[in-house]
Design a protein around this motif. Structure first.
Motif, short mmCIF file in Angstrom:
data_model
loop_
_atom_site.label_atom_id
_atom_site.label_comp_id
_atom_site.label_asym_id
_atom_site.label_seq_id
_atom_site.Cartn_x
_atom_site.Cartn_y
_atom_site.Cartn_z
N SER A 37 -8.46 -3.48 -1.84
CA SER A 37 -7.36 -2.82 -2.07
C SER A 37 -6.18 -3.05 -2.86
O SER A 37 -5.35 -2.50 -3.55
CB SER A 37 -6.47 -2.63 -0.55
N SER A 40 -7.03 -2.40 -6.28
CA SER A 40 -6.71 -0.80 -6.53
C SER A 40 -5.22 -0.45 -7.01
O SER A 40 -5.02 0.12 -7.68
CB SER A 40 -7.01 0.04 -5.40
N LEU A 45 -9.65 -0.57 -10.95
CA LEU A 45 -10.37 0.12 -10.07
C LEU A 45 -12.00 -0.36 -10.45
O LEU A 45 -12.85 -0.48 -9.47
CB LEU A 45 -10.39 1.74 -10.53
N ALA A 48 -12.02 -3.56 -8.23
CA ALA A 48 -12.28 -3.06 -6.64
C ALA A 48 -13.54 -2.41 -6.18
O ALA A 48 -13.82 -2.71 -5.26
CB ALA A 48 -11.09 -1.84 -6.42
N SER A 49 -14.21 -1.72 -7.25
CA SER A 49 -15.59 -1.23 -7.00
C SER A 49 -16.39 -2.31 -6.64
O SER A 49 -17.38 -2.39 -5.83
CB SER A 49 -15.80 -0.20 -7.92
N LEU A 72 -13.71 5.58 -4.05
CA LEU A 72 -13.60 5.19 -5.37
C LEU A 72 -14.43 5.63 -6.61
O LEU A 72 -14.52 5.81 -7.51
CB LEU A 72 -13.76 3.64 -5.45
N SER A 76 -13.98 6.23 -10.23
CA SER A 76 -14.86 5.40 -11.12
C SER A 76 -15.50 6.04 -12.15
O SER A 76 -15.60 5.74 -13.34
CB SER A 76 -15.68 4.46 -10.55
#
Length: 84
Positions: A37, A40, A45, A48-49, A72, A76
């Protein structure tokens, strides 16, 4: 991590939490979700992924991680195709 976050250094807070994940024996699924989070919010991203994927390796049935992955994925994918 909280100090960095309160100072507005979201990427620094995300990095600190991610580092913490490497040093604790039994991280919770929520730890991965929290770090993802923050990444993000820092507009990273990809990182985050990656954290969601790591969390799902340990907690493959965690509903919140699965939801985050699904949320996501379209973002992505659109970023990957936009760079092509």
């Amino acid at each position: 991590m909280l100090a960095l976050f309160s100072l507005g250094d979201i990427p620094g807070a995300a990095q600190a939490l991610e580092s913490k994940l490497l040093h604790i024996l039994h991280p919770a699924a929520s730890d991965y979700l929290r770090a993802a989070s923050l990444w993000s919010k820092a507009a990273n991203l990809a990182q985050a992924s990656l954290l969601i994927a790591r969390g799902l390796q340990l907690f493959p049935e965690d509903k919140k991680l699965l939801i985050a992955r699904d949320e996501l994925s379209p973002i992505s994918s659109s970023l990957i195709f936009a760079d092509s």
